[in-house]
Design an enzyme around this catalytic site. Sequence first.
Site, PDB file in Angstrom:
ATOM      1  N   GLY A 184     -23.793 162.310 -42.194  1.00 28.22           N
ATOM      2  CA  GLY A 184     -22.849 163.398 -41.945  1.00 28.22           C
ATOM      3  C   GLY A 184     -21.408 162.905 -42.009  1.00 28.22           C
TER       4      GLY A 184
ATOM      5  N   ASP B  58     -31.097 160.177 -40.966  1.00 26.68           N
ATOM      6  CA  ASP B  58     -30.632 161.523 -41.309  1.00 26.68           C
ATOM      7  C   ASP B  58     -31.769 162.229 -42.052  1.00 26.68           C
ATOM      8  OD1 ASP B  58     -27.329 162.441 -41.653  1.00 26.68           O
ATOM      9  OD2 ASP B  58     -28.900 163.771 -42.377  1.00 26.68           O
ATOM     10  N   ASN B  59     -31.856 163.540 -41.919  1.00 28.56           N
ATOM     11  CA  ASN B  59     -32.844 164.277 -42.724  1.00 28.56           C
ATOM     12  C   ASN B  59     -32.167 165.082 -43.834  1.00 28.56           C
ATOM     13  OD1 ASN B  59     -31.697 166.346 -41.339  1.00 28.56           O
ATOM     14  ND2 ASN B  59     -33.604 167.221 -40.547  1.00 28.56           N
TER      15      ASN B  59
ATOM     16  N   VAL C  46     -34.870 163.759 -36.499  1.00 25.22           N
ATOM     17  CA  VAL C  46     -34.811 163.155 -35.159  1.00 25.22           C
ATOM     18  C   VAL C  46     -35.485 164.054 -34.100  1.00 25.22           C
ATOM     19  CG1 VAL C  46     -32.532 164.068 -34.517  1.00 25.22           C
ATOM     20  CG2 VAL C  46     -33.236 161.815 -33.707  1.00 25.22           C
TER      21      VAL C  46
ATOM     22  N   THR D  99     -27.920 168.840 -43.310  1.00 23.01           N
ATOM     23  CA  THR D  99     -26.490 169.135 -43.485  1.00 23.01           C
ATOM     24  C   THR D  99     -25.717 167.903 -43.976  1.00 23.01           C
ATOM     25  OG1 THR D  99     -25.923 168.663 -41.186  1.00 23.01           O
ATOM     26  CG2 THR D  99     -26.522 170.934 -41.705  1.00 23.01           C
ATOM     27  N   GLY D 100     -26.239 166.724 -43.757  1.00 19.16           N
ATOM     28  CA  GLY D 100     -25.578 165.505 -44.250  1.00 19.16           C
ATOM     29  C   GLY D 100     -25.835 165.327 -45.737  1.00 19.16           C
TER      30      GLY D 100
ATOM     31  N   TYR E 116     -25.746 176.406 -30.560  1.00 18.48           N
ATOM     32  CA  TYR E 116     -25.028 175.124 -30.592  1.00 18.48           C
ATOM     33  C   TYR E 116     -24.548 174.760 -29.184  1.00 18.48           C
ATOM     34  CZ  TYR E 116     -21.752 171.571 -32.352  1.00 18.48           C
ATOM     35  OH  TYR E 116     -21.068 170.401 -32.605  1.00 18.48           O
TER      36      TYR E 116
END
Length: 318
Positions: free
Chosen positions: A10, A31-32, A57, A35-36, A150
């Site tokens: 990210g 990271d998956n 995660v 969004t990154g 969020y």
Amino acid sequence: MRILITGAAGFLGSHLSDRLLADGHNVIGMDNFITGSPDNIAHLASNERFEFYKRDVSNYIFVPGKVDAILHFASPASPNPQSKSGYFNLPIQTMKAGALGTHNCLGLARAQNARFLIASTSEIYGDPQVHPQPESYAGNVDPVGTRAVYDEAKRFAESLTMAYHRFHNVNTSIVRIFNTFGPRMDLDDGRALPNLLKQALLGQSLTVYGDGSQTRSFCYVDDLVDGIVKLLYSEEHLPVNIGNPVEMSILQFAESINRVTGNKAGIIYEENSRSARDPQMRQPDITRARSILNWNPKVDLDEGVRRTIPFFKQKLGL
Ligand code: UDP
């Protein structure tokens, strides 16, 4: 140290990876890529002190070998309802990253006796009624509001972090991050800086939502990373705000971007599609960061925008 960073691909995770590698540590990125972006860490592929695991995660995480510190930065973070990568369109993943992801990282920190740092947010203050926001302010939030996935995930993450600290004596820390910008931001995530800087570089009018009187304070990414790293190296357990305290209206912000880029296309006002929970004002009280971490932001808005322009131009093919 050998340091695990979730969300390493990210915007913030990749800058933290760079900084911690530069400080001489070994970094394990995770990271998956929901969004990154792999582009953000491509330059680290040949670095022998950087390892990478493509993982979600929210599921059980395993890392072979000793881990000395864990920074949990994995989460969607854009509040724009139109953005595919924003948390409005990834509501369940956002809550899972903040809740289950934090639980998994804390479990690993406990098992490894590692320092833990959770990326929290100014959003935990909601639409604040105390201004500027000190860490002692408990916030004005709505558990079923449009930003709740969020806000509440991050509030839960803070509570769980303190529970692991108080009950299991895990060496935890909490950073509350305020608006931050710089190279490697997602140009399409719909946030104020990417939207307006992209428009300015393309010679378009800048879209200001509502009357532009809502305020924010924008921190350049290198300053933010410096504050986070100082917190990581400290022994502090209670939340610390990190952000730039220079507050301005979004209209002033748009005018600054037009000035720095030389854009002559002006400003257009658009209906604020997020008006229901768009915080009216936001400014960090950084007294604690100043006194505990001896940290102060150094890069002003104009200089930060100038440092961000080359990345935006490259992404826009200009
Ligand atoms: N905003 C705007 N025009 C844009 C994008 C955002 O006027 O094209 C406003 C938005 O309504 C908010 C502020 O800029 O009041 C900051 O928005 P951002 O998406 O950066 O994140 P937030 O601070 O709300 O989390």
